[in-house]
Design a protein around this motif. Structure first.
Motif, mmCIF file in Angstrom:
data_model
loop_
_atom_site.group_PDB
_atom_site.id
_atom_site.type_symbol
_atom_site.label_atom_id
_atom_site.label_comp_id
_atom_site.label_asym_id
_atom_site.label_seq_id
_atom_site.Cartn_x
_atom_site.Cartn_y
_atom_site.Cartn_z
ATOM 1 N N ASP A 14 0.807 -1.216 0.000
ATOM 2 C CA ASP A 14 0.000 0.000 0.000
ATOM 3 C C ASP A 14 0.850 1.281 0.000
ATOM 4 O OD1 ASP A 14 0.836 -0.675 2.553
ATOM 5 O OD2 ASP A 14 -0.854 0.287 3.529
ATOM 6 N N ILE A 15 2.183 1.132 0.064
ATOM 7 C CA ILE A 15 3.082 2.285 -0.024
ATOM 8 C C ILE A 15 4.082 1.990 -1.141
ATOM 9 C CG2 ILE A 15 4.679 3.805 1.189
ATOM 10 C CD1 ILE A 15 3.475 2.843 3.820
ATOM 11 N N GLU A 16 3.843 2.542 -2.287
ATOM 12 C CA GLU A 16 4.651 2.290 -3.480
ATOM 13 C C GLU A 16 6.144 2.510 -3.230
ATOM 14 O OE1 GLU A 16 5.469 1.110 -7.275
ATOM 15 O OE2 GLU A 16 3.454 1.168 -6.432
ATOM 16 N N GLY A 17 6.959 1.509 -3.596
ATOM 17 C CA GLY A 17 8.406 1.622 -3.514
ATOM 18 C C GLY A 17 8.995 1.482 -2.122
ATOM 19 N N LYS A 18 8.189 1.103 -1.138
ATOM 20 C CA LYS A 18 8.683 0.969 0.238
ATOM 21 C C LYS A 18 8.682 -0.491 0.667
ATOM 22 C CE LYS A 18 8.925 5.443 1.023
ATOM 23 N NZ LYS A 18 10.175 6.124 1.177
ATOM 24 N N GLU A 19 9.581 -0.816 1.588
ATOM 25 C CA GLU A 19 9.639 -2.164 2.145
ATOM 26 C C GLU A 19 9.874 -2.092 3.650
ATOM 27 O OE1 GLU A 19 12.680 -3.947 -0.253
ATOM 28 O OE2 GLU A 19 14.275 -2.798 0.664
ATOM 29 N N MET A 20 9.411 -3.130 4.359
ATOM 30 C CA MET A 20 9.554 -3.224 5.808
ATOM 31 C C MET A 20 10.694 -4.172 6.134
ATOM 32 S SD MET A 20 8.725 -2.474 8.889
ATOM 33 C CE MET A 20 7.156 -1.655 8.888
ATOM 34 N N HIS A 21 11.481 -3.799 7.135
ATOM 35 C CA HIS A 21 12.588 -4.622 7.615
ATOM 36 C C HIS A 21 12.356 -4.922 9.086
ATOM 37 C CE1 HIS A 21 15.170 -3.627 4.093
ATOM 38 N NE2 HIS A 21 14.405 -2.561 4.083
ATOM 39 N N ILE A 22 12.496 -6.186 9.458
ATOM 40 C CA ILE A 22 12.403 -6.606 10.854
ATOM 41 C C ILE A 22 13.622 -7.472 11.136
ATOM 42 C CG2 ILE A 22 11.049 -7.835 12.591
ATOM 43 C CD1 ILE A 22 8.558 -7.243 10.880
ATOM 44 N N TRP A 23 14.307 -7.210 12.252
ATOM 45 C CA TRP A 23 15.517 -7.952 12.588
ATOM 46 C C TRP A 23 15.682 -8.057 14.100
ATOM 47 C CZ3 TRP A 23 15.369 -2.992 10.989
ATOM 48 C CH2 TRP A 23 15.909 -2.036 11.833
ATOM 49 N N VAL A 24 16.595 -8.926 14.493
ATOM 50 C CA VAL A 24 17.021 -9.041 15.884
ATOM 51 C C VAL A 24 18.481 -8.644 15.926
ATOM 52 C CG1 VAL A 24 17.524 -10.649 17.764
ATOM 53 C CG2 VAL A 24 15.385 -10.858 16.507
ATOM 54 N N ALA A 25 18.838 -7.821 16.901
ATOM 55 C CA ALA A 25 20.231 -7.423 17.104
ATOM 56 C C ALA A 25 20.738 -8.043 18.396
ATOM 57 C CB ALA A 25 20.346 -5.908 17.164
ATOM 58 N N ALA B 198 23.006 -8.096 25.331
ATOM 59 C CA ALA B 198 21.642 -7.571 25.226
ATOM 60 C C ALA B 198 21.095 -7.996 23.867
ATOM 61 C CB ALA B 198 21.627 -6.058 25.356
ATOM 62 N N LYS B 199 19.770 -7.936 23.740
ATOM 63 C CA LYS B 199 19.135 -8.307 22.478
ATOM 64 C C LYS B 199 17.947 -7.384 22.261
ATOM 65 C CE LYS B 199 18.949 -12.579 21.278
ATOM 66 N NZ LYS B 199 18.679 -13.969 20.924
ATOM 67 N N ALA B 200 17.786 -6.925 21.013
ATOM 68 C CA ALA B 200 16.679 -6.028 20.681
ATOM 69 C C ALA B 200 16.056 -6.435 19.349
ATOM 70 C CB ALA B 200 17.166 -4.585 20.620
ATOM 71 N N LEU B 201 14.780 -6.152 19.225
ATOM 72 C CA LEU B 201 14.026 -6.408 18.005
ATOM 73 C C LEU B 201 13.793 -5.062 17.334
ATOM 74 C CD1 LEU B 201 12.369 -8.503 16.349
ATOM 75 C CD2 LEU B 201 10.429 -7.955 17.833
ATOM 76 N N GLY B 202 14.134 -4.956 16.050
ATOM 77 C CA GLY B 202 14.004 -3.693 15.343
ATOM 78 C C GLY B 202 13.038 -3.768 14.175
ATOM 79 N N PHE B 203 12.336 -2.660 13.942
ATOM 80 C CA PHE B 203 11.392 -2.521 12.831
ATOM 81 C C PHE B 203 11.694 -1.207 12.129
ATOM 82 C CE2 PHE B 203 9.366 -4.695 16.322
ATOM 83 C CZ PHE B 203 8.641 -5.710 15.749
ATOM 84 N N GLN B 204 11.782 -1.245 10.811
ATOM 85 C CA GLN B 204 12.018 -0.015 10.058
ATOM 86 C C GLN B 204 11.557 -0.204 8.624
ATOM 87 O OE1 GLN B 204 16.083 1.272 10.097
ATOM 88 N NE2 GLN B 204 15.654 3.205 9.092
ATOM 89 N N TYR B 205 10.905 0.811 8.084
ATOM 90 C CA TYR B 205 10.568 0.776 6.667
ATOM 91 C C TYR B 205 11.498 1.732 5.941
ATOM 92 C CZ TYR B 205 8.335 5.320 6.966
ATOM 93 O OH TYR B 205 8.106 6.659 7.138
ATOM 94 N N GLY B 206 11.649 1.513 4.670
ATOM 95 C CA GLY B 206 12.479 2.387 3.864
ATOM 96 C C GLY B 206 12.202 2.155 2.399
ATOM 97 N N GLY B 207 12.784 2.991 1.583
ATOM 98 C CA GLY B 207 12.671 2.809 0.146
ATOM 99 C C GLY B 207 13.503 1.617 -0.295
#
Length: 138
Positions: free
Chosen positions: A45-56, A119-128
Motif C-alpha cells: 500500500d506504499i509504493e516503492g517501500k519495504e519493511m525490515h524486521i531484525w534481531v540485534a 543484550a538483544k533487541a528487536l528492530g522494525f524499520q521501513y524504507g525505500g
C-alpha cells in the motif's frame, strides 16, 4: 646448546603464528552487534517501500557509534538493557519489555548498557527499496 636453540626456534615460530592467526580468527568471529534479518517485505500500500524486521545481538560494551536513520526505527528490548544517546539529550536506558523510536535524522549512538552481559533487541524499520537504513555520522 645449538641443538636446543634449533629445536626452540621452530617451536617459537609456530607458537607466534598460532597466536597471530588465533587472534585474527577470534576478532573475525566476535561481532559487537550482530543483526539477524527476520523479514524484508514490500509494503504493497506504499509504493516503492519495504519493511525490515531484525534481531540485534549486542555484545557486552558494544556500541554502534554516531549515526542516524532516514526513516523512523522502532526498537523493542528483548534481553538485557540498552542505552540510547541522542545528541543534545541525556542518555536514556531501556530494559526488557520497553520500546522506543529513533526519529529520522536524529544523530545518536546505541549501546549495550552492560560491559559484562549481552543484550538483544528487536528492530522494525521501513524504507525505500535499496535505501540505506542507517547512515554513519561523524
Amino acid at each position: 646448546m645449538y641443538q636446543s636453540v634449533i629445536r626452540t626456534v621452530p617451536a617459537l615460530i609456530v607458537a607466534v603464528a598460532v597466536g597471530i592467526f588465533g587472534s585474527q580468527v577470534a576478532c573475525a568471529q566476535q561481532q559487537p552487534i550482530k543483526r539477524t534479518d527476520l523479514l524484508k517485505t514490500d509494503l504493497s500500500d506504499i509504493e516503492g517501500k519495504e519493511m525490515h524486521i531484525w534481531v540485534a545481538d549486542i555484545a557486552p560494551g558494544a556500541a554502534t557509534g554516531p549515526h542516524f536513520h532516514p526513516t523512523p526505527r522502532f526498537v523493542y528490548v528483548l534481553e538485557g538493557a540498552v542505552v540510547l544517546e541522542l545528541d543534545g539529550k541525556p542518555p536514556r536506558t531501556y530494559t526488557v519489555g520497553q520500546a522506543y523510536v529513533e526519529m529520522p535524522g536524529e544523530r545518536h549512538n546505541f549501546r549495550n548498557a552492560s560491559t559484562t552481559e549481552p543484550a538483544k533487541a528487536l528492530g522494525f524499520q521501513y524504507g525505500g527499496k535499496d535505501q540505506p537504513l542507517q547512515i554513519n555520522a561523524p
